[in-house]
Design a protein around this motif. Structure first.
Motif, PDB file in Angstrom:
ATOM      1  N   GLY A  60     -28.431  32.133  27.619  1.00 18.57           N
ATOM      2  CA  GLY A  60     -29.768  31.541  27.584  1.00 18.57           C
ATOM      3  C   GLY A  60     -29.929  30.515  26.466  1.00 18.57           C
ATOM      4  O   GLY A  60     -31.032  30.099  26.149  1.00 18.57           O
ATOM      5  N   ARG A  61     -28.811  30.125  25.866  1.00 21.02           N
ATOM      6  CA  ARG A  61     -28.884  29.142  24.756  1.00 21.02           C
ATOM      7  C   ARG A  61     -28.709  27.732  25.310  1.00 21.02           C
ATOM      8  O   ARG A  61     -27.705  27.060  25.071  1.00 21.02           O
ATOM      9  CB  ARG A  61     -27.825  29.476  23.716  1.00 21.02           C
ATOM     10  CG  ARG A  61     -28.154  30.772  22.959  1.00 21.02           C
ATOM     11  CD  ARG A  61     -26.980  31.250  22.129  1.00 21.02           C
ATOM     12  NE  ARG A  61     -26.562  30.272  21.124  1.00 21.02           N
ATOM     13  CZ  ARG A  61     -25.485  30.420  20.351  1.00 21.02           C
ATOM     14  NH1 ARG A  61     -24.757  31.508  20.462  1.00 21.02           N
ATOM     15  NH2 ARG A  61     -25.160  29.489  19.477  1.00 21.02           N
ATOM     16  N   TYR A  62     -29.717  27.296  26.059  1.00 24.20           N
ATOM     17  CA  TYR A  62     -29.600  26.025  26.787  1.00 24.20           C
ATOM     18  C   TYR A  62     -29.450  24.830  25.849  1.00 24.20           C
ATOM     19  O   TYR A  62     -28.692  23.904  26.118  1.00 24.20           O
ATOM     20  CB  TYR A  62     -30.813  25.842  27.700  1.00 24.20           C
ATOM     21  CG  TYR A  62     -31.011  27.017  28.623  1.00 24.20           C
ATOM     22  CD1 TYR A  62     -30.115  27.272  29.659  1.00 24.20           C
ATOM     23  CD2 TYR A  62     -32.065  27.912  28.431  1.00 24.20           C
ATOM     24  CE1 TYR A  62     -30.272  28.370  30.490  1.00 24.20           C
ATOM     25  CE2 TYR A  62     -32.233  29.010  29.254  1.00 24.20           C
ATOM     26  CZ  TYR A  62     -31.334  29.232  30.280  1.00 24.20           C
ATOM     27  OH  TYR A  62     -31.489  30.319  31.087  1.00 24.20           O
ATOM     28  N   THR A  63     -30.189  24.859  24.748  1.00 19.99           N
ATOM     29  CA  THR A  63     -30.130  23.707  23.843  1.00 19.99           C
ATOM     30  C   THR A  63     -28.733  23.595  23.236  1.00 19.99           C
ATOM     31  O   THR A  63     -28.165  22.497  23.145  1.00 19.99           O
ATOM     32  CB  THR A  63     -31.183  23.847  22.730  1.00 19.99           C
ATOM     33  OG1 THR A  63     -32.426  24.177  23.349  1.00 19.99           O
ATOM     34  CG2 THR A  63     -31.327  22.566  21.946  1.00 19.99           C
ATOM     35  N   ASP A  64     -28.176  24.740  22.832  1.00 14.02           N
ATOM     36  CA  ASP A  64     -26.820  24.711  22.288  1.00 14.02           C
ATOM     37  C   ASP A  64     -25.828  24.231  23.351  1.00 14.02           C
ATOM     38  O   ASP A  64     -24.907  23.472  23.060  1.00 14.02           O
ATOM     39  CB  ASP A  64     -26.407  26.107  21.801  1.00 14.02           C
ATOM     40  CG  ASP A  64     -27.208  26.527  20.563  1.00 14.02           C
ATOM     41  OD1 ASP A  64     -27.706  25.624  19.852  1.00 14.02           O
ATOM     42  OD2 ASP A  64     -27.337  27.739  20.325  1.00 14.02           O
ATOM     43  N   ALA A  65     -26.026  24.705  24.568  1.00 10.34           N
ATOM     44  CA  ALA A  65     -25.144  24.277  25.659  1.00 10.34           C
ATOM     45  C   ALA A  65     -25.264  22.768  25.856  1.00 10.34           C
ATOM     46  O   ALA A  65     -24.273  22.070  26.084  1.00 10.34           O
ATOM     47  CB  ALA A  65     -25.504  25.008  26.952  1.00 10.34           C
TER      48      ALA A  65
END
Ligand code: FAD
Ligand code: TPP
Ligand code: SF4
Ligand code: SF4
Ligand code: SF4
Ligand code: MG
Lengths: 350, 599
Positions: free
Chosen positions: B38-43
């Motif tokens: 759920g770490r979309y920004t990091d992805a």
């Protein structure tokens, strides 16, 4: 910790004559210690049954108690199974076999299960010649109860904490030979090229077949001073022959010197092709085999291979003259013939 | 076989099939795991670092990674790597604060970039953080190059382009000169730029040359010109019956655009067979899904017209014949010609490079195909301070190649401007980290999902055909994205073997679900490949060979279909197998400028 082996498999896995891959013969994931020799024996059983093209539902796995006796859960999940009481696999299996001779019986036991608590049962099953494959996963200790010496532990062998075993070991191979077993082999879990054909030959043998398989216990008996460790067995392993199990009539392709290869035809049509590794070893001579084993044991060797085979075995059904049809296929009137029949039988015995 | 040399980063890099196949070497499994978490920004940031346009590429990438993906070798389809990228872009928070900062202090060097396509924009992104004064020139009114002018809005919304182009052009350090066509390279060089990057693309469409084409020219349009005109909203309608010539992605964009601008009977006509068409399978699928037939083995013969008005086209029916060398030839099939009536023809039969604005007397050499002579690694031309990239360098490719060129060119330009040897390339950033957390615990999720590939939800065709701007693909929602992300095998979590610890118990051999591990006497590679527990027939995949075992055998692991499940390491009593995460970031000018966020 993983509890499931992923279902995805190698796309190039070969299929046997039934269209199954090796993976169709697996069981659930092992809960034994990582590195346990017993897991390699499970893998060898899977390989053997797959190669023989046996339908899993034709196999009955019976075991006693111990880490070794837990392993039937880890192979052939589509087969019949009975996890019996400590040391009692032979009697349960004998009963099952008498009730239904159409199944292929695989008894899996440990050195404690067979040579300590179950030695009596072991001996009688061998004498009677129950048609089965008896695999002893021999680690020299009671693995499940944390590593006490078992009855196969060699005299002088050292326990993990340093205690020395002072009792003479029971040699299950010698006992089986003496008690009339018709197929006797010894192997090592760390040598599947030897073990797999031995199991295949045993499964196709129509009498009692014993395989004493040394199987290191990584947790309690794989240290310096143990005679059942990976290193010790590798150093002292003396293989007397190399077995190939030929299904259907495959011609000999390799060139052998005269006398180098012996072929033993079994009743189910398979052929045991034995290549000699020790010149003076004859696996069809029971007494010679016993002598050879005793001599070489005294020299500190662990003799492995197919040690004895009788091409014309007789089994318990033959000696008892039992009915060929499995009992579960007979009707009540046959199974319970009634008072008149009993009276007749009793009269015959008077 | 010789034992495997693990000291070169390329060994483990190749095992990460997707990353190896990606021209920009995006650390794919890394961002897929972040999506699962759920770490979309990091992805998004992992992507942005390496491919610069995650939102755009997550919708449009040619995805060379997917045919390479290991998952496709153990079941039907690869991981939906590309569409997961879009999930990161769709669900991220504001990233502005995390982009590489642009220093107020400049380094005194000025560079000019010609074209505002993905290659130039990547150069700009990589150079501005080092203090370069970057000037981008484009003949069009906005940045984005073909991503903006060619790719139809129903595949790529304008807002996505604006956002990601803006991350480069709106943060200082980059001055844009739009509506400015460069007519002379000589003139530009005379303005004293320290270096010039040519990212002008391959802007010319190949024309149709059959009888009648001249006469009916008013209704015969060059695909890429027509698409640009549609993008700029100069063209808003087309005839009811349209023929699209060509079998590439441009043809697919033309026919689907035509369907949305009033084309009712739109068909695609290709010379080759359906299978050999250049268009990606999913583009063909989408077109056919919208009711567009693809007619194959038809060669344009004649354009029909009456009174200067196009009425149809005649095609000759051909068939494929193969010579001994397997080369294909199209020969007349003998069947009658096929006539298709139409109101408009869109020609998408190829794209060419053209450099009319580069003088031939400035020392810049071209090869016999009209392409600039370049050093393939440094992208330097025969004029030392002029570099090329994107479609302008080696002919038409795609966005991700343009980005990859941009990174390399930026490294070259930086070295050139700093007076360093351009041919000496910096090493990639490589890290290995054990994933072991406890006896049987891993810091990555080693469970292997057995789900089949999840379909990306599409808008109802009756809706999406109504407007050229309505996006057809809706993207995965978070739940679907999680499930699809779980299909990734974590190929970057490497199996690393230590022979000195191994007691040869066969535990790993027995547990491996894909029969990848064998202990066997050593042999030559070909013999070894057939001697393994399961045949290693895929020669593109390495055998990992280790010696130093007590029995004198070697450990051979076929990398081909390893699930990276870690079971070998779980079943090893001595820790001879370890699962180690391999992280590789290609050398960029900005390496190290960005804190490594997610590792
Ligand atoms: C219809 C179509 C659809 C495509 N779809 C995809 C897709 O889905 N996925 C994908 O990966 N790739 C796709 N491509 C390919 C992709 O667009 C290109 O490979 C990529 O954009 C090339 O990038 P570039 O940096 O070389 O420059 P381009 O994007 O080609 O941009 C070059 C820019 O330079 C400008 N320019 C040219 N000459 C001059 C000059 N003399 N002075 C000033 N400016 C100038 C042009 O106006 C243009 O904006 C598609 C191509 C087409 C034609
Ligand atoms: C009647 C009975 N006595 C004792 C035990 C305890 N016990 C369980 S397993 C075991 C020894 C098993 O040894 P072995 O057969 O060698 O198996 P291994 O675990 O070594 O494979 C013993 C003594 C028992 N379960 N039941
Ligand atoms: S399974 Fe995952 S890591 Fe492996 S190649 Fe496919 S996307 Fe890459
Ligand atoms: S990680 Fe190990 S056990 Fe799992 S597939 Fe790969 S080699 Fe086999
Ligand atoms: S499980 Fe470990 S010790 Fe056993 S063979 Fe494999 S690597 Fe060697
Ligand atoms: Mg035991």
């Amino acid at each position: 910790m993983s509890y499931l082996k992923p279902a995805l498999k190698h796309p190039g896995l070969p299929k046997n004559k039934l269209g199954f891959t090796r993976r169709d013969y697996e069981g659930s994931i092992s809960t034994l210690c990582a590195g346990c020799g017993h897991d390699s024996i499970s893998a060898s059983i899977i390989q053997s049954v797959w190669e023989l093209g046996i339908e899993p539902h034709r196999v009955a796995k019976v075991s006693g108690i111990g880490c070794s006796s837990k392993t039937p859960d880890y192979f052939l999940s589509a087969s019949h199974g009975f996890n019996s009481v400590h040391g009692r696999m032979p009697s349960v299996l004998t009963g099952a076999n008498l009730a239904n001779r159409e199944l292929i019986y695989l008894g899996v036991s440990g050195d404690g299960d067979s040579a300590s608590i179950g030695i009596g049962q072991f001996a009688h099953l061998m004498r009677r010649g129950v048609n089965m494959t008896y695999i002893v996963e021999n680690n020299g200790v009671y693995g499940l109860t944390k590593g006490q010496f078992s009855a196969t532990s060699d005299k002088g062998s050292k326990a993990k904490k340093g205690a020395i075993n002072t009792d003479e070991p029971i040699d299950l191979v010698a006992m089986a030979l003496q008690l009339g077993a018709t197929y006797v082999g010894r192997s090592f879990s760390g040598d599947k090229t030897q073990l797999v054909p031995l199991i295949m030959g045993a499964l196709s043998h129509q009498g009692v077949a014993l395989i004493d398989c040394i199987s290191p216990c990584v947790a309690f008996n794989n240290h310096e001073g143990s005679t059942k460790s990976y290193d010790y067995v590798r150093e002292h392993n003396e293989s007397v022959n190399k077995l190939d199990v030929i299904l259907g009539r495959a011609p000999i392709t390799a060139e052998y010197a005269p006398g180098e290869v012996t072929e033993v035809a079994q009743h189910d049509g398979s052929v045991l092709r034995l290549r000699k590794l020790h010149e003076d070893y004859d696996p069809t001579d029971r007494v010679a085999a016993m002598n050879y084993l005793a001599r070489h044991k005294a020299m500190g060797e662990i003799v492995t291979g197919l040690l004895f085979v009788d091409p014309d075995p007789e089994d318990l059904h033959a000696s008892l003259g039992t009915v060929a049809t499995p009992l579960n296929q007979l009707n009540d009137d046959v199974l319970v013939p009634g008072a008149a029949a009993l009276e007749k039988l009793n009269a015959a015995l008077r | 076989m010789k034992p495997t040399d693990l000291s070169s980063p390329s060994y483990f890099h190749k095992v990460v099939d997707c990353q190896w196949a990606c021209p920009a070497h995006t650390p794919v499994p890394e961002y897929i795991r972040l999506i699962s978490a759920g770490r979309y920004t990091d992805a998004y940031m992992v992507n942005w670092e390496s491919n610069v346009f995650p939102g755009i590429l997550g919708r449009t990438c040619d995805r060379p990674c997917e045919p390479a993906c290991r998952r496709g070798r153990v079941e039907d389809e690869p991981v939906a790597i590309c569409r997961l990228k879009r999930v990161a872009a769709d669900n991220k928070d504001d990233v502005l604060a995390r982009l590489t900062p642009i220093p107020a202090q400049k380094n005194g060097k000025r560079v000019a970039l010609i074209g505002a396509g993905p290659s130039s924009l990547t150069v700009a992104r990589d150079l501005a953080p080092l203090g370069y004064d970057v000037h981008v020139f484009d003949a069009e009114a906005k940045g984005g190059g073909f991503m903006w002018s060619q790719i139809p809005r129903f595949r790529l919304p304008e807002s996505v382009i604006d956002e990601e182009v803006g991350y480069i052009t709106n943060r200082g350090g980059v001055t844009t000169h739009y509506n400015t066509r460069i007519d002379s390279l000589k003139g530009l060089l005379a303005e004293g730029y320290d270096a010039v990057f040519v990212g002008c693309g391959a802007p010319r469409g190949r024309e149709l040359d059959v009888p009648g084409a001249q006469e009916a020219a008013a209704n015969i349009h060059l695909g890429i010109d027509w698409l640009a005109s549609v993008s700029f909203e100069h063209t808003t309608s087309i005839g009811k019956r349209v023929i699209v010539l060509g079998g590439g992605n441009t043809a697919m964009d033309c026919c689907r655009s035509a369907r949305r601008l009033g084309g009712e009977q739109v068909s695609v006509v290709v010379r080759s067979g359906f299978e050999e068409m250049k268009a990606s399978p999913w583009e063909k699928e989408d077109a056919m899904h919208e009711g567009i037939p693809i007619l194959n083995f038809l060669v344009p013969k004649q354009v029909l017209h009456t009174a200067g008005r196009l009425t149809g086209m005649v095609f000759e029916k051909v068939k494929a014949e193969y010579d001994d060398k397997g080369r294909r030839k199209l020969v007349p099939s003998g069947e009658p010609d096929v006539t298709i009536e139409c109101d408009d023809v869109l020609v998408a039969i190829g794209q060419e490079n053209a450099f009319p604005w580069i003088e031939r007397d400035i020392g810049l050499e071209f090869d016999r195909w009209g392409l600039p002579k370049l050093n393939e690694t440094t992208l330097q031309s025969t004029v030392p301070n002029v570099f090329f990239g994107g479609d302008a360098a080696f002919g038409p490719k795609n966005i991700i190649w343009a980005v990859a060129h941009g990174h390399e060119a930026a490294v070259s330009i930086d070295k050139f401007c700093q007076g360093q040897d351009v041919t000496e390339r910096p090493d990639p950033l490589v890290k290995m980290a054990s994933q072991k957390m406890g006896i049987h615990e891993w810091s990555y999720d080693n469970d292997v999902s057995i789900d089949l590939r999840f379909k990306v939800p599409h808008a109802d065709p009756s809706e999406s055909l109504r407007s050229i701007k309505a996006e057809v693909e809706l993207g995965y929602d978070r739940e679907l994205a999680f499930k699809e992300a779980q299909r990734c095998l974590n190929c970057d979590v490497q199996t690393v073997f230590a022979a000195n610890l191994c007691i040869e118990c066969d535990g790993c051999v027995d547990i491996c679900p894909t029969d990848s591990i064998t202990f066997t006497p050593n042999e030559e590679e070909d013999a070894l490949r057939t001697a393994l527990k399961a045949p290693a027939i895929n020669k593109h995949q390495a055998l990992y060979v280790a010696d130093g075992l007590k029995t004198g055998r070697v450990m051979v692991k076929d990398e081909d279909v390893c699930l990276h499940c870690g079971l070998c390491a779980e079943r090893c009593p001595t820790g001879a197998w370890d699962m180690q995460k391999f992280f590789l970031e290609t050398a960029k000018t900005t390496n190290g400028a960005q804190a490594c966020l997610s590792r």
